[in-house]
Design an enzyme around this catalytic site. Structure first.
Site, short mmCIF file in Angstrom:
data_model
loop_
_atom_site.label_atom_id
_atom_site.label_comp_id
_atom_site.label_asym_id
_atom_site.label_seq_id
_atom_site.Cartn_x
_atom_site.Cartn_y
_atom_site.Cartn_z
N ASP A 40 0.85 -1.19 0.00
CA ASP A 40 0.00 0.00 0.00
C ASP A 40 0.89 1.25 0.00
OD1 ASP A 40 -3.22 0.52 0.91
OD2 ASP A 40 -1.82 2.21 1.13
N ILE A 41 0.46 2.25 -0.74
CA ILE A 41 1.26 3.47 -0.88
C ILE A 41 1.26 4.30 0.41
CG2 ILE A 41 -0.54 5.06 -1.73
CD1 ILE A 41 1.48 5.84 -3.98
N ASN A 98 -12.87 -3.29 2.25
CA ASN A 98 -13.88 -2.24 2.36
C ASN A 98 -14.81 -2.31 1.15
OD1 ASN A 98 -12.75 -1.11 4.74
ND2 ASN A 98 -11.16 -0.14 3.49
N GLY A 104 -16.16 2.49 3.43
CA GLY A 104 -14.97 3.32 3.26
C GLY A 104 -14.12 2.93 2.07
N HIS A 111 -10.27 -5.35 -3.54
CA HIS A 111 -8.94 -5.55 -2.98
C HIS A 111 -9.06 -6.00 -1.54
CE1 HIS A 111 -10.07 -1.30 -2.56
NE2 HIS A 111 -9.41 -1.29 -1.42
N HIS A 113 -6.96 -5.91 1.95
CA HIS A 113 -5.82 -5.36 2.70
C HIS A 113 -5.28 -6.45 3.62
CE1 HIS A 113 -6.86 -0.93 2.15
NE2 HIS A 113 -8.04 -1.47 1.89
P1 AMP Z 1 -9.87 1.35 0.22
O1 AMP Z 1 -10.17 2.54 1.07
O2 AMP Z 1 -10.19 0.06 0.88
O3 AMP Z 1 -10.45 1.49 -1.17
O4 AMP Z 1 -8.29 1.32 0.09
C1 AMP Z 1 -7.58 1.83 -0.99
C2 AMP Z 1 -6.12 1.74 -0.64
O5 AMP Z 1 -5.36 1.93 -1.80
C3 AMP Z 1 -5.65 2.78 0.37
O6 AMP Z 1 -5.10 2.12 1.52
C4 AMP Z 1 -4.59 3.57 -0.41
O7 AMP Z 1 -3.51 3.99 0.40
C5 AMP Z 1 -4.17 2.57 -1.47
N1 AMP Z 1 -3.63 3.14 -2.69
C6 AMP Z 1 -4.13 4.14 -3.43
N2 AMP Z 1 -3.35 4.38 -4.49
C7 AMP Z 1 -2.35 3.47 -4.43
C8 AMP Z 1 -1.21 3.20 -5.26
N3 AMP Z 1 -0.95 3.90 -6.37
N4 AMP Z 1 -0.38 2.21 -4.88
C9 AMP Z 1 -0.61 1.49 -3.75
N5 AMP Z 1 -1.65 1.71 -2.94
C10 AMP Z 1 -2.52 2.68 -3.28
#
Ligand code: AMP
Length: 128
Positions: A40-41, A98, A104, A111, A113
Site C-alpha cells: 500500500d502506498i 472495504n 470506506g 482488494h 488489505h
Molecule cells: P480502500 O479505502 O479500501 O479502497 O483502500 C484503498 C487503498 O489503496 C488505500 O489504503 C490507499 O492507500 C491505497 N492506494 C491508493 N493508491 C495506491 C497506489 N498507487 N499504490 C498502492 N496503494 C494505493
C-alpha cells in the site's frame, strides 16, 4: 452508471486498473494469473499489502457474484500464498476489504488489505 443487468459498471480508469495495465508502478510482492499483490502506498501498519484480482470486479460482493470458480479459487489461493511468503501466519495478521460508501472503499476495484507487524487493536473504531 449501472449496466442493463443492474450490475454497477466497472470504471477502468481506477488506480488499480492502471497498475494492472502497467500504466503506473507498484511495489510488487507477488503476481500470478489471478492476482497481484503490492505494498500500500500509505501503509497503516508495519506490513500493509493489497491483493487484487486481475479481473474487473468492483468489490467482494461483485467478485463473489460474477467471478468464475477459477478466478475465485485462484484469488484466495494467492492471498494465502502472500501471507505465507511474507511470514505473517505465526504472529497473525488482519485481512480486510472495504465495500462501498459505508465501508470506506476508495478504489472501486476489489482488494483485500493485509495488515501485520504489530498488535492491530479493535476490529472497528468506536466511531468516525
Ligand atoms: P480502500 O479505502 O479500501 O479502497 O483502500 C484503498 C487503498 O489503496 C488505500 O489504503 C490507499 O492507500 C491505497 N492506494 C491508493 N493508491 C495506491 C497506489 N498507487 N499504490 C498502492 N496503494 C494505493
Amino acid at each position: 452508471m449501472p449496466e442493463a443487468s443492474g450490475r454497477p459498471a466497472y470504471d477502468d480508469t481506477n488506480v488499480f486498473a492502471r497498475i494492472l495495465r502497467g500504466e503506473i508502478p507498484c511495489k510488487r510482492v507477488y503476481e500470478d494469473a489471478f492476482a497481484l499483490a503490492f505494498h500500500d502506498i500509505a501503509p497503516q501498519a508495519p506490513v500493509h499489502v493489497l491483493v487484487i484480482p486481475k479481473g474487473p470486479y468492483l468489490s467482494l460482493s461483485d467478485f463473489g457474484r460474477h467471478a468464475s470458480e477459477a478466478e475465485i479459487a485462484g484469488f484466495w489461493r494467492a492471498v494465502a500464498t502472500v501471507t505465507a511468503q511474507l511470514g505473517l501466519e505465526d504472529a497473525g495478521y488482519r485481512a480486510l476489504t472495504n465495500i462501498g460508501q459505508d465501508g470506506g472503499q476508495e478504489v472501486p476495484h476489489f482488494h483485500v488489505h493485509l495488515f501485520a507487524g504489530r498488535r492491530l487493536g479493535r476490529m472497528v473504531p468506536a466511531s468516525g
